[in-house]
Design a protein around this motif. Structure first.
Motif, PDB file in Angstrom:
ATOM      1  N   SER A 103      14.072  40.625  20.469  1.00 12.42           N
ATOM      2  CA  SER A 103      14.601  39.442  19.798  1.00 12.42           C
ATOM      3  C   SER A 103      16.065  39.639  19.443  1.00 12.42           C
ATOM      4  O   SER A 103      16.507  40.767  19.187  1.00 12.42           O
ATOM      5  CB  SER A 103      13.808  39.168  18.512  1.00 12.42           C
ATOM      6  OG  SER A 103      12.447  38.987  18.785  1.00 12.42           O
ATOM      7  N   ARG A 104      16.792  38.560  19.400  1.00  8.55           N
ATOM      8  CA  ARG A 104      18.190  38.613  18.974  1.00  8.55           C
ATOM      9  C   ARG A 104      18.274  39.143  17.545  1.00  8.55           C
ATOM     10  O   ARG A 104      17.543  38.708  16.663  1.00  8.55           O
ATOM     11  CB  ARG A 104      18.800  37.219  19.048  1.00  8.55           C
ATOM     12  CG  ARG A 104      20.272  37.145  18.679  1.00  8.55           C
ATOM     13  CD  ARG A 104      20.735  35.698  18.661  1.00  8.55           C
ATOM     14  NE  ARG A 104      20.432  35.035  19.915  1.00  8.55           N
ATOM     15  CZ  ARG A 104      20.137  33.736  20.022  1.00  8.55           C
ATOM     16  NH1 ARG A 104      20.068  32.973  18.940  1.00  8.55           N
ATOM     17  NH2 ARG A 104      19.873  33.210  21.206  1.00  8.55           N
ATOM     18  N   ILE A 120      21.287  40.033  23.050  1.00 10.09           N
ATOM     19  CA  ILE A 120      20.821  39.077  24.060  1.00 10.09           C
ATOM     20  C   ILE A 120      19.467  39.528  24.606  1.00 10.09           C
ATOM     21  O   ILE A 120      19.379  40.561  25.271  1.00 10.09           O
ATOM     22  CB  ILE A 120      21.839  38.959  25.218  1.00 10.09           C
ATOM     23  CG1 ILE A 120      23.235  38.619  24.678  1.00 10.09           C
ATOM     24  CG2 ILE A 120      21.374  37.910  26.229  1.00 10.09           C
ATOM     25  CD1 ILE A 120      24.342  38.761  25.705  1.00 10.09           C
ATOM     26  N   PRO A 121      18.398  38.774  24.347  1.00 12.56           N
ATOM     27  CA  PRO A 121      17.098  39.124  24.926  1.00 12.56           C
ATOM     28  C   PRO A 121      17.109  38.952  26.454  1.00 12.56           C
ATOM     29  O   PRO A 121      17.822  38.092  26.995  1.00 12.56           O
ATOM     30  CB  PRO A 121      16.136  38.121  24.276  1.00 12.56           C
ATOM     31  CG  PRO A 121      16.842  37.633  23.047  1.00 12.56           C
ATOM     32  CD  PRO A 121      18.304  37.645  23.406  1.00 12.56           C
ATOM     33  N   ARG A 122      16.313  39.785  27.123  1.00  9.98           N
ATOM     34  CA  ARG A 122      16.226  39.691  28.581  1.00  9.98           C
ATOM     35  C   ARG A 122      15.818  38.292  29.033  1.00  9.98           C
ATOM     36  O   ARG A 122      15.074  37.596  28.365  1.00  9.98           O
ATOM     37  CB  ARG A 122      15.197  40.714  29.092  1.00  9.98           C
ATOM     38  CG  ARG A 122      15.161  40.858  30.605  1.00  9.98           C
ATOM     39  CD  ARG A 122      14.306  42.026  31.048  1.00  9.98           C
ATOM     40  NE  ARG A 122      12.886  41.763  30.897  1.00  9.98           N
ATOM     41  CZ  ARG A 122      12.061  42.523  30.204  1.00  9.98           C
ATOM     42  NH1 ARG A 122      12.494  43.594  29.551  1.00  9.98           N
ATOM     43  NH2 ARG A 122      10.774  42.224  30.139  1.00  9.98           N
ATOM     44  N   TRP A 123      16.355  37.869  30.168  1.00  6.19           N
ATOM     45  CA  TRP A 123      16.113  36.593  30.857  1.00  6.19           C
ATOM     46  C   TRP A 123      16.853  35.413  30.233  1.00  6.19           C
ATOM     47  O   TRP A 123      16.786  34.303  30.763  1.00  6.19           O
ATOM     48  CB  TRP A 123      14.620  36.234  30.956  1.00  6.19           C
ATOM     49  CG  TRP A 123      13.704  37.268  31.511  1.00  6.19           C
ATOM     50  CD1 TRP A 123      12.462  37.584  31.068  1.00  6.19           C
ATOM     51  CD2 TRP A 123      13.932  38.138  32.641  1.00  6.19           C
ATOM     52  NE1 TRP A 123      11.895  38.586  31.817  1.00  6.19           N
ATOM     53  CE2 TRP A 123      12.777  38.942  32.793  1.00  6.19           C
ATOM     54  CE3 TRP A 123      14.995  38.316  33.524  1.00  6.19           C
ATOM     55  CZ2 TRP A 123      12.659  39.903  33.785  1.00  6.19           C
ATOM     56  CZ3 TRP A 123      14.876  39.289  34.505  1.00  6.19           C
ATOM     57  CH2 TRP A 123      13.721  40.058  34.635  1.00  6.19           C
ATOM     58  N   THR A 124      17.544  35.609  29.108  1.00  7.88           N
ATOM     59  CA  THR A 124      18.285  34.497  28.509  1.00  7.88           C
ATOM     60  C   THR A 124      19.720  34.486  29.019  1.00  7.88           C
ATOM     61  O   THR A 124      20.220  35.468  29.561  1.00  7.88           O
ATOM     62  CB  THR A 124      18.257  34.561  26.978  1.00  7.88           C
ATOM     63  OG1 THR A 124      18.906  35.763  26.534  1.00  7.88           O
ATOM     64  CG2 THR A 124      16.822  34.544  26.459  1.00  7.88           C
ATOM     65  N   ASN A 125      20.407  33.352  28.831  1.00  5.89           N
ATOM     66  CA  ASN A 125      21.747  33.165  29.395  1.00  5.89           C
ATOM     67  C   ASN A 125      22.860  33.076  28.367  1.00  5.89           C
ATOM     68  O   ASN A 125      24.027  33.279  28.719  1.00  5.89           O
ATOM     69  CB  ASN A 125      21.787  31.883  30.239  1.00  5.89           C
ATOM     70  CG  ASN A 125      20.872  31.919  31.432  1.00  5.89           C
ATOM     71  OD1 ASN A 125      19.656  31.801  31.299  1.00  5.89           O
ATOM     72  ND2 ASN A 125      21.433  32.079  32.621  1.00  5.89           N
ATOM     73  N   ALA A 126      22.537  32.724  27.118  1.00  9.48           N
ATOM     74  CA  ALA A 126      23.589  32.547  26.112  1.00  9.48           C
ATOM     75  C   ALA A 126      24.301  33.871  25.861  1.00  9.48           C
ATOM     76  O   ALA A 126      23.667  34.884  25.571  1.00  9.48           O
ATOM     77  CB  ALA A 126      22.994  32.009  24.815  1.00  9.48           C
ATOM     78  N   LYS A 127      25.634  33.858  25.978  1.00  6.51           N
ATOM     79  CA  LYS A 127      26.432  35.077  25.803  1.00  6.51           C
ATOM     80  C   LYS A 127      26.643  35.281  24.307  1.00  6.51           C
ATOM     81  O   LYS A 127      27.588  34.777  23.711  1.00  6.51           O
ATOM     82  CB  LYS A 127      27.775  34.945  26.530  1.00  6.51           C
ATOM     83  CG  LYS A 127      28.696  36.171  26.352  1.00  6.51           C
ATOM     84  CD  LYS A 127      28.134  37.395  27.034  1.00  6.51           C
ATOM     85  CE  LYS A 127      29.115  38.550  27.004  1.00  6.51           C
ATOM     86  NZ  LYS A 127      29.172  39.235  25.685  1.00  6.51           N
ATOM     87  N   MET A 128      25.728  36.015  23.696  1.00  7.95           N
ATOM     88  CA  MET A 128      25.795  36.312  22.272  1.00  7.95           C
ATOM     89  C   MET A 128      26.468  37.670  22.078  1.00  7.95           C
ATOM     90  O   MET A 128      26.314  38.572  22.909  1.00  7.95           O
ATOM     91  CB  MET A 128      24.401  36.336  21.659  1.00  7.95           C
ATOM     92  CG  MET A 128      23.532  35.133  21.982  1.00  7.95           C
ATOM     93  SD  MET A 128      24.225  33.553  21.443  1.00  7.95           S
ATOM     94  CE  MET A 128      24.259  33.785  19.664  1.00  7.95           C
TER      95      MET A 128
END
Length: 290
Positions: free
Chosen positions: A133-134, A52-60
Motif C-alpha cells: 500500500s502507498r 507506488i504499489p505495483r501495477w499502478t500508474n500514478a507517479k507518487m
C-alpha cells in the motif's frame, strides 16, 4: 513494518493530495528524515517507504521540498504525472519507493557512473509477491542495484525483496533473482529504458552497460547516500530547496516540535473522495526494441 500509519489529506489523484506518516504513538514524522534507515539485523536489511504499489500508474513520490515530506503525486507542466504503459508493462512492475535517511547528493559525482546524484532519496524496486500500500513501511532485503542515468543524473535503483515474503529466504544476492524470477531483471532494464519514450523523450541510458551490481555493491551505495543525508540534515552541506524539517534527529538544526508538525498537517485540506483517473492512463504504447 508495524508501527507506522498513513493519514491522507486532499483528494487522491489531485495536485493537493498529500499522505502524511505517523509513528506508533500517533506522532507525525517525515518519511525522508525520521524513519530510520535500519533497525539492526542483517547488514543488507533496510526500511523502505512504499510510494507506488505495483501495477499502478500514478507517479507518487516523497515531497522533498515540503515540510514533513508527505507523499504526493508528481506534476509536470501543470499536469498530474502518470507513467505510460509501454507494452508489455502495466504501470510499475514492482512495489516502488525509497530508503529513508538517504540522499543522492547533486553535488557529488559518482566515481562509477561519472554523474552527480538526482537530489532524491535512493529508489527501491521491491520484487516480492505482495502488492503493498502507498505509505506502507516495510523491511526489505537488498539484493543488488542498477545504475540508471536519467537526464544526466545518477539515479540508483535498488533491487530488494520484502523480508516477510514467503520466498525471501531464497534470495540473498542478485543472481538469485535471475535464477528464481527469470526475465524479471531484463524486464526491469527494459522498463527504465523506455518509460519516458511516450512523453517524447529519448531512451534512458545506464552506467556499467546496464549490468546489475551485486548485494555488496548496493549496500555500499546505500551507505554512501546515508552519509550524504547525514551531512544534509546537519546542515553541513547545502540542500538547496530540500525541506529538512524533522522530529527525531536531535542534533539537527531543522528539528521541530510535534505541535509544529501537527500545524503543518492541519493546514492541509481534509481528505475527500478520489478524483477519477483519466481514461488515457490505461492506453498501451508499442515501440520496437532497439
Amino acid at each position: 513494518m508495524a508501527g507506522y500509519s498513513a493519514e491522507e489529506r486532499g483528494a487522491p489523484h489531485s495536485a493537493g493530495y498529500r499522505l502524511f506518516l505517523k509513528d506508533a504513538a500517533g506522532r507525525y514524522v517525515s518519511p525522508f528524515h525520521d524513519i530510520p534507515l535500519r533497525d539492526g539485523g542483517a547488514e543488507n536489511v533496510f526500511n523502505m517507504v512504499v510510494e507506488i504499489p505495483r501495477w499502478t500508474n500514478a507517479k507518487m513520490e516523497i515531497a522533498t521540498k515540503d515540510p514533513l515530506n508527505p507523499i504526493k503525486q508528481d506534476v509536470k507542466k501543470g499536469k498530474l504525472r502518470y507513467v505510460a504503459n509501454v507494452f508489455p508493462h502495466k504501470g510499475y512492475i514492482w512495489n516502488y519507493g525509497a530508503l529513508p535517511q538517504t540522499w543522492e547528493d547533486p553535488g557529488h559525482k559518482d566515481e562509477g557512473t561519472g554523474c552527480c546524484g538526482d537530489n532524491d532519496p535512493i529508489d527501491v524496486c521491491e520484487i516480492g509477491s505482495k502488492v503493498c500500500s502507498r505509505g506502507e513501511v516495510i523491511k526489505v532485503k537488498v539484493l543488488g542495484t542498477l545504475a540508471l542515468i536519467d537526464e544526466g543524473e545518477t539515479d540508483w535503483k535498488i533491487i530488494a525483496i520484502n523480508v516477510e515474503d514467503p520466498e525471501a529466504g531464497n534470495y540473498n544476492d542478485i543472481h538469485d533473482v535471475r535464477r528464481m524470477k527469470p526475465g524479471y531483471l531484463e524486464a526491469t532494464v527494459d522498463w527504465f529504458r523506455r518509460y519516458k519514450v511516450p512523453d517524447g523523450k529519448p531512451e534512458n541510458q545506464f552506467a556499467f552497460n546496464g549490468e546489475f551490481k551485486d548485494k555488496d555493491f548496493a549496500v555500499n551505495v546505500i551507505k554512501s547516500t546515508h552519509e550524504h543525508w547525514k551531512a544534509l540534515i546537519a546542515k553541513k552541506t547545502d540542500g538547496g530547496e530540500i525541506n529538512c524539517t524533522n522530529l527525531t534527529v536531535s542534533d539537527s538544526p531543522f528539528c521541530c516540535s510535534q505541535e509544529c508538525a501537527k500545524a503543518t498537517v492541519d493546514a492541509a485540506p481534509p481528505c475527500t473522495a478520489a478524483n477519477p483517473i483519466p481514461p488515457e492512463v490505461d492506453k498501451w504504447f508499442y515501440y520496437p526494441k532497439n
